[in-house]
Design a protein around this motif. Structure first.
Motif, PDB file in Angstrom:
ATOM      1  N   ASP A 170      -0.587 -14.679 -54.713  1.00  0.00           N
ATOM      2  CA  ASP A 170      -0.198 -16.118 -54.861  1.00  0.00           C
ATOM      3  C   ASP A 170       0.704 -16.704 -53.875  1.00  0.00           C
ATOM      4  N   VAL A 171       1.050 -17.994 -53.661  1.00  0.00           N
ATOM      5  CA  VAL A 171       1.536 -18.538 -52.489  1.00  0.00           C
ATOM      6  C   VAL A 171       3.006 -17.939 -52.182  1.00  0.00           C
TER       7      VAL A 171
ATOM      8  N   GLU B 138       3.072 -11.904 -56.824  1.00  0.00           N
ATOM      9  CA  GLU B 138       1.903 -11.275 -57.377  1.00  0.00           C
ATOM     10  C   GLU B 138       0.625 -11.489 -57.171  1.00  0.00           C
ATOM     11  N   LEU B 139      -0.243 -10.384 -57.651  1.00  0.00           N
ATOM     12  CA  LEU B 139      -1.754 -10.669 -57.212  1.00  0.00           C
ATOM     13  C   LEU B 139      -2.432 -11.013 -58.359  1.00  0.00           C
ATOM     14  N   ILE B 140      -3.336 -12.359 -58.006  1.00  0.00           N
ATOM     15  CA  ILE B 140      -3.818 -12.998 -59.083  1.00  0.00           C
ATOM     16  C   ILE B 140      -5.476 -12.634 -59.155  1.00  0.00           C
ATOM     17  N   PRO B 141      -5.774 -12.161 -60.277  1.00  0.00           N
ATOM     18  CA  PRO B 141      -7.212 -11.807 -60.541  1.00  0.00           C
ATOM     19  C   PRO B 141      -8.067 -12.762 -60.630  1.00  0.00           C
TER      20      PRO B 141
ATOM     21  N   PHE C 290       1.450  -8.132 -47.694  1.00  0.00           N
ATOM     22  CA  PHE C 290       1.104  -8.100 -49.110  1.00  0.00           C
ATOM     23  C   PHE C 290      -0.196  -8.887 -49.579  1.00  0.00           C
ATOM     24  N   ALA C 291      -0.262 -10.154 -48.864  1.00  0.00           N
ATOM     25  CA  ALA C 291      -1.451 -10.671 -49.175  1.00  0.00           C
ATOM     26  C   ALA C 291      -2.825 -10.102 -48.592  1.00  0.00           C
TER      27      ALA C 291
ATOM     28  N   LYS D 124      -5.200  -3.437 -54.286  1.00  0.00           N
ATOM     29  CA  LYS D 124      -5.428  -3.804 -55.719  1.00  0.00           C
ATOM     30  C   LYS D 124      -6.735  -3.830 -56.136  1.00  0.00           C
ATOM     31  N   THR D 125      -7.826  -4.707 -55.347  1.00  0.00           N
ATOM     32  CA  THR D 125      -8.935  -4.907 -55.667  1.00  0.00           C
ATOM     33  C   THR D 125      -9.842  -3.773 -55.594  1.00  0.00           C
TER      34      THR D 125
END
Length: 187
Positions: free
Chosen positions: A83-84, A88-91, A155-156, A163-164
């Protein structure tokens, strides 16, 4: 010359001139084809690139040499992106080439990470015994190095890739390592 001929002659000249000018009229009979060329096709707004598209930085990332350029078959995978606020990581579901889904997912994440001062020119992905190694290649023109990434940028990029790769169960990836041209990336 008599008076009636004197007034009648200009009338005849005007009538002939009017008759000749009507020959240039745009209307044509049905059995005669026009010499006017057919109109050219003008691109619709959806075909014409926008200024933003023209100014956009071209994607210079090269996939691994063994990756097929184009495949007709795709598969859906879950991609995780930051997210910006880098909290958190958005699926999100995306389509990737079915022949190389892991490489396709990595490619989509890396495409989002290229900025004006950090430019990746390529990458390699190797999966062995549940461990994925993502080897990143910086472009020679890149103004920044991977070690100079802020915690948000790390993180990005690294968080999204990790995570992916570990969350798509069909790949059986339990751990992700990052290297830059074979050398481990210290984060």
């Amino acid at each position: 010359m008599n008076t009636s001929t004197k007034y009648f002659l200009p009338f005849i000249v005007v009538a002939i001139a009017a008759s000749l000018s009507s020959c240039n009229s745009p209307s044509t009979p049905d059995n005669i084809t026009s010499a006017t060329p057919a109109p050219t096709t003008i691109p619709t707004p959806s075909q014409t690139p926008t200024m933003a598209q023209l100014r956009a930085k071209p994607n210079n990332i090269e996939p691994p040499e063994n990756t097929p350029i184009a495949t007709a078959k795709t598969t859906n995978v879950t991609l995780y992106t930051s997210d910006v606020q880098c909290q958190e990581l958005i699926p999100q579901k995306v389509s990737v080439p079915a022949a190389e889904p892991v490489t396709g997912a990595v490619s989509k994440i890396i495409e989002e990470q290229n900025t004006a001062d950090l430019s990746l020119s390529g990458y390699r992905v190797k999966v062995e015994n549940g461990i994925a190694t993502v080897d990143l290649r910086l472009s020679p023109e890149s103004k920044r190095q991977l070690v100079s990434l802020s915690s948000c940028e790390q993180f990005a990029l690294f968080g999204s890739l990790r995570k992916t790769l570990t969350s798509n169960a069909q790949w059986n990836i339990k751990e992700v390592r990052f290297t830059e041209q074979g050398k481990e990336v210290v984060r």
